[in-house]
Scaffold this motif. Structure first.
Motif, PDB file in Angstrom:
ATOM      1  N   ILE A 232       0.872  -1.183   0.000  1.00 25.45           N
ATOM      2  CA  ILE A 232       0.000   0.000   0.000  1.00 25.45           C
ATOM      3  C   ILE A 232       0.900   1.222   0.000  1.00 25.45           C
ATOM      4  CG2 ILE A 232      -1.748   1.341   1.249  1.00 25.45           C
ATOM      5  CD1 ILE A 232      -2.827  -1.171   2.459  1.00 25.45           C
ATOM      6  N   TRP A 233       0.556   2.218  -0.796  1.00 25.20           N
ATOM      7  CA  TRP A 233       1.301   3.472  -0.747  1.00 25.20           C
ATOM      8  C   TRP A 233       0.376   4.639  -1.063  1.00 25.20           C
ATOM      9  CZ3 TRP A 233       1.673   0.047  -4.769  1.00 25.20           C
ATOM     10  CH2 TRP A 233       1.435   0.527  -6.053  1.00 25.20           C
ATOM     11  N   CYS A 234       0.833   5.794  -0.680  1.00 21.36           N
ATOM     12  CA  CYS A 234       0.082   7.031  -0.892  1.00 21.36           C
ATOM     13  C   CYS A 234       0.837   7.883  -1.898  1.00 21.36           C
ATOM     14  CB  CYS A 234      -0.081   7.778   0.438  1.00 21.36           C
ATOM     15  SG  CYS A 234      -1.063   9.295   0.321  1.00 21.36           S
ATOM     16  N   ASP A 235       0.160   8.281  -2.975  1.00 14.93           N
ATOM     17  CA  ASP A 235       0.732   9.150  -3.994  1.00 14.93           C
ATOM     18  C   ASP A 235      -0.057  10.453  -3.983  1.00 14.93           C
ATOM     19  OD1 ASP A 235       1.832  10.388  -6.148  1.00 14.93           O
ATOM     20  OD2 ASP A 235       1.189   8.922  -7.646  1.00 14.93           O
ATOM     21  N   GLY A 236       0.502  11.460  -3.309  1.00 13.38           N
ATOM     22  CA  GLY A 236      -0.276  12.685  -3.096  1.00 13.38           C
ATOM     23  C   GLY A 236      -1.446  12.378  -2.178  1.00 13.38           C
ATOM     24  N   PHE A 237      -2.661  12.643  -2.656  1.00 11.34           N
ATOM     25  CA  PHE A 237      -3.850  12.363  -1.865  1.00 11.34           C
ATOM     26  C   PHE A 237      -4.513  11.047  -2.282  1.00 11.34           C
ATOM     27  CE2 PHE A 237      -3.241  16.925  -1.616  1.00 11.34           C
ATOM     28  CZ  PHE A 237      -3.436  17.179  -0.271  1.00 11.34           C
ATOM     29  N   ARG A 238      -3.852  10.289  -3.161  1.00 14.70           N
ATOM     30  CA  ARG A 238      -4.423   9.033  -3.659  1.00 14.70           C
ATOM     31  C   ARG A 238      -3.783   7.839  -2.959  1.00 14.70           C
ATOM     32  NH1 ARG A 238      -3.465   9.200  -9.936  1.00 14.70           N
ATOM     33  NH2 ARG A 238      -1.344   9.526  -9.137  1.00 14.70           N
ATOM     34  N   LEU A 239      -4.597   6.816  -2.725  1.00 17.26           N
ATOM     35  CA  LEU A 239      -4.128   5.590  -2.085  1.00 17.26           C
ATOM     36  C   LEU A 239      -4.181   4.444  -3.085  1.00 17.26           C
ATOM     37  CD1 LEU A 239      -5.970   5.870   1.341  1.00 17.26           C
ATOM     38  CD2 LEU A 239      -3.494   5.791   1.054  1.00 17.26           C
ATOM     39  N   PHE A 240      -3.116   3.644  -3.114  1.00 21.53           N
ATOM     40  CA  PHE A 240      -3.069   2.498  -4.008  1.00 21.53           C
ATOM     41  C   PHE A 240      -2.734   1.244  -3.205  1.00 21.53           C
ATOM     42  CE2 PHE A 240      -2.054   6.150  -6.678  1.00 21.53           C
ATOM     43  CZ  PHE A 240      -2.948   5.978  -7.728  1.00 21.53           C
ATOM     44  N   VAL A 241      -3.403   0.135  -3.569  1.00 17.92           N
ATOM     45  CA  VAL A 241      -3.153  -1.148  -2.916  1.00 17.92           C
ATOM     46  C   VAL A 241      -2.821  -2.182  -3.980  1.00 17.92           C
ATOM     47  CG1 VAL A 241      -4.667  -0.632  -0.963  1.00 17.92           C
ATOM     48  CG2 VAL A 241      -5.605  -1.774  -2.982  1.00 17.92           C
ATOM     49  N   VAL A 242      -2.057  -3.196  -3.589  1.00 19.65           N
ATOM     50  CA  VAL A 242      -1.676  -4.266  -4.505  1.00 19.65           C
ATOM     51  C   VAL A 242      -1.950  -5.601  -3.836  1.00 19.65           C
ATOM     52  CG1 VAL A 242       0.194  -5.349  -5.795  1.00 19.65           C
ATOM     53  CG2 VAL A 242       0.115  -2.861  -5.571  1.00 19.65           C
ATOM     54  N   LYS A 243      -2.604  -6.495  -4.603  1.00 24.90           N
ATOM     55  CA  LYS A 243      -2.854  -7.847  -4.115  1.00 24.90           C
ATOM     56  C   LYS A 243      -2.737  -8.803  -5.292  1.00 24.90           C
ATOM     57  CE  LYS A 243      -6.090 -10.457  -1.240  1.00 24.90           C
ATOM     58  NZ  LYS A 243      -7.398 -10.410  -0.527  1.00 24.90           N
ATOM     59  N   ASN A 244      -1.828  -9.768  -5.175  1.00 24.15           N
ATOM     60  CA  ASN A 244      -1.609 -10.771  -6.219  1.00 24.15           C
ATOM     61  C   ASN A 244      -1.325 -10.133  -7.582  1.00 24.15           C
ATOM     62  OD1 ASN A 244      -2.141 -12.823  -4.325  1.00 24.15           O
ATOM     63  ND2 ASN A 244      -4.348 -12.704  -4.739  1.00 24.15           N
ATOM     64  N   GLY A 245      -0.548  -9.046  -7.574  1.00 22.72           N
ATOM     65  CA  GLY A 245      -0.162  -8.415  -8.821  1.00 22.72           C
ATOM     66  C   GLY A 245      -1.211  -7.509  -9.432  1.00 22.72           C
ATOM     67  N   ILE A 246      -2.305  -7.259  -8.733  1.00 19.46           N
ATOM     68  CA  ILE A 246      -3.374  -6.376  -9.201  1.00 19.46           C
ATOM     69  C   ILE A 246      -3.365  -5.115  -8.364  1.00 19.46           C
ATOM     70  CG2 ILE A 246      -5.824  -6.138  -9.711  1.00 19.46           C
ATOM     71  CD1 ILE A 246      -4.455  -8.360 -11.265  1.00 19.46           C
ATOM     72  N   MET A 247      -3.328  -3.967  -9.035  1.00 19.80           N
ATOM     73  CA  MET A 247      -3.264  -2.674  -8.362  1.00 19.80           C
ATOM     74  C   MET A 247      -4.622  -1.977  -8.458  1.00 19.80           C
ATOM     75  SD  MET A 247      -0.676   0.397  -9.432  1.00 19.80           S
ATOM     76  CE  MET A 247      -0.981   2.110  -9.050  1.00 19.80           C
ATOM     77  N   SER A 248      -5.101  -1.455  -7.317  1.00 18.50           N
ATOM     78  CA  SER A 248      -6.370  -0.745  -7.253  1.00 18.50           C
ATOM     79  C   SER A 248      -6.166   0.586  -6.538  1.00 18.50           C
ATOM     80  CB  SER A 248      -7.431  -1.569  -6.512  1.00 18.50           C
ATOM     81  OG  SER A 248      -7.565  -2.850  -7.071  1.00 18.50           O
ATOM     82  N   GLN A 249      -7.109   1.498  -6.764  1.00 22.07           N
ATOM     83  CA  GLN A 249      -7.071   2.787  -6.073  1.00 22.07           C
ATOM     84  C   GLN A 249      -8.221   2.858  -5.086  1.00 22.07           C
ATOM     85  OE1 GLN A 249      -7.149   6.277  -8.571  1.00 22.07           O
ATOM     86  NE2 GLN A 249      -7.424   7.672  -6.836  1.00 22.07           N
ATOM     87  N   LEU A 250      -7.927   3.355  -3.868  1.00 19.93           N
ATOM     88  CA  LEU A 250      -8.924   3.504  -2.815  1.00 19.93           C
ATOM     89  C   LEU A 250      -9.088   4.971  -2.461  1.00 19.93           C
ATOM     90  CD1 LEU A 250      -7.748   0.742  -0.278  1.00 19.93           C
ATOM     91  CD2 LEU A 250      -9.139   0.446  -2.321  1.00 19.93           C
ATOM     92  N   ASP A 251     -10.236   5.284  -1.828  1.00 24.37           N
ATOM     93  CA  ASP A 251     -10.352   6.597  -1.192  1.00 24.37           C
ATOM     94  C   ASP A 251      -9.943   6.460   0.270  1.00 24.37           C
ATOM     95  OD1 ASP A 251     -12.492   5.476   0.208  1.00 24.37           O
ATOM     96  OD2 ASP A 251     -14.022   6.516  -0.970  1.00 24.37           O
ATOM     97  N   ASN A 252     -10.010   7.549   1.031  1.00 23.24           N
ATOM     98  CA  ASN A 252      -9.499   7.488   2.410  1.00 23.24           C
ATOM     99  C   ASN A 252     -10.464   6.840   3.394  1.00 23.24           C
ATOM    100  OD1 ASN A 252     -11.379   9.496   2.603  1.00 23.24           O
ATOM    101  ND2 ASN A 252      -9.963  11.080   3.294  1.00 23.24           N
TER     102      ASN A 252
END
Length: 329
Positions: A232-252
């Protein structure tokens, strides 16, 4: 009247000469010391506030605060000071010539808390973290340890954690380097059970890690995204998660706002396939957006229409891992 023998005259003359030489040497040393410490040519001036200047000597790697109203130096000599202060605070950390930390008032340049700590951090919520004998505690602006130095730390944790209060909570650790949260009164509000609890990111949440998995915690210490992601990492105000090679964007709040995305866009290949990226890892999707090879490989090359070669992670020497062939039906 008796006169002194010539031998005694020579002795007295020699003694006075030595005395005069000693006085001259002492005066020269004292004058050199005074000139070295006070000449403008040695100490460069920088304005800090209305009545405070920083005098810095680059050759000797020393600095001092000079109060222009009092017309004198008001701080001890130091190696560095932190010029970042939180809102409403004027005290900052400084490091003396013996590598000990204390606090100075930037408005006056005067020392408020004497240098006595191995590490120290700037104030937040009226408290500042300090470290003595590998234990973290917190002092107020008067230098009183309102939360005793009792939380173990290490070089690894000192580099990783900020030891600052956000929204009234601060990360601390136990003797096993496990992280929890305390409030400004020193009460433990989140048990010390996690490998790491980072300071809040710009998205207004804390990223949490334990046993190689990541989750998200809100500012009160409540888990809002379970610890089930590979990263999981934060890029500016955006959050990204990775599971099994799939990347998704979350809100806070932990809600998925983009179920599939790529770190660096998409690269068109043959036969309707596209290469996508998750940080430094590569994967393949088809023309319908379906993942056919997850982004878990160091490199992927397309050999034929449906045949790919993939390379595993780099090893510790920086060399690439083994290759294998993957055919997509």
């Amino acid at each position: 009247m008796k006169t002194l023998p010539k031998s005694w005259k020579k002795i007295l003359i020699s003694a006075w000469a030595l005395f005069g030489l000693g006085v001259a040497i002492f005066a020269t040393i004292a004058l050199c010391k005074y000139i070295t410490e006070n000449t403008v040519q040695q100490w460069y001036e920088y304005t800090i506030s209305d009545e405070v200047q920083l005098h810095r000597n680059y050759e000797r790697q020393e600095m001092r605060f000079y109060n222009t109203r009092l017309k004198r130096y008001v701080s001890p000599k130091m190696q560095w000071y932190s010029d970042a202060v939180s809102e409403g605070d004027s005290l900052v950390v400084f490091c003396d010539l013996n590598d000990k930390r204390g606090y100075i008032n930037l408005n006056t340049g005067e020392m408020v808390i004497s240098p006595q700590y191995d590490y120290a951090w700037n104030f937040s919520h009226g408290l500042a973290a300090v470290c003595r004998d590998r234990k973290i505690g917190f002092v107020n602006a008067a230098g009183e340890e309102v939360i005793p130095c009792q939380y173990p730390t290490s070089d690894y944790l000192i580099d990783r954690l900020g030891y600052a209060f956000y929204n009234g909570y601060c990360t601390v650790t136990n003797s096993n380097n496990e992280c929890g949260l305390i409030d400004v009164n020193g009460a433990l509000v989140v048990d010390t059970i996690y490998d790491c609890i980072w300071n809040p990111c710009k998205a207004g949440v804390r990223i949490v890690q334990d046993e190689g998995k990541y989750g998200i915690m809100d500012l009160t210490g409540k888990i809002i995204v379970p610890l089930e992601y590979d990263d999981i990492w934060c890029d500016g105000f955006r959050l990204f998660v990775v599971k099994n090679g799939i990347m998704s964007q979350l809100d806070n709040t932990g809600k998925i706002v983009q179920p599939f995305c790529s770190s660096y866009g998409f690269e068109s290949l043959y036969n309707g396939y596209f290469k996508y990226y998750v940080k430094e890892k590569e994967g393949i999707i088809d023309s319908k957006g379906k993942v056919v090879i997850p982004a878990i490989y160091h490199h992927i090359n397309q050999l034929e229409d449906n045949l790919f070669e993939v390379q595993y992670d780099q090893d510790y020497s920086g060399e690439g891992g083994a290759w294998k062939l993957l055919r997509i039906d």
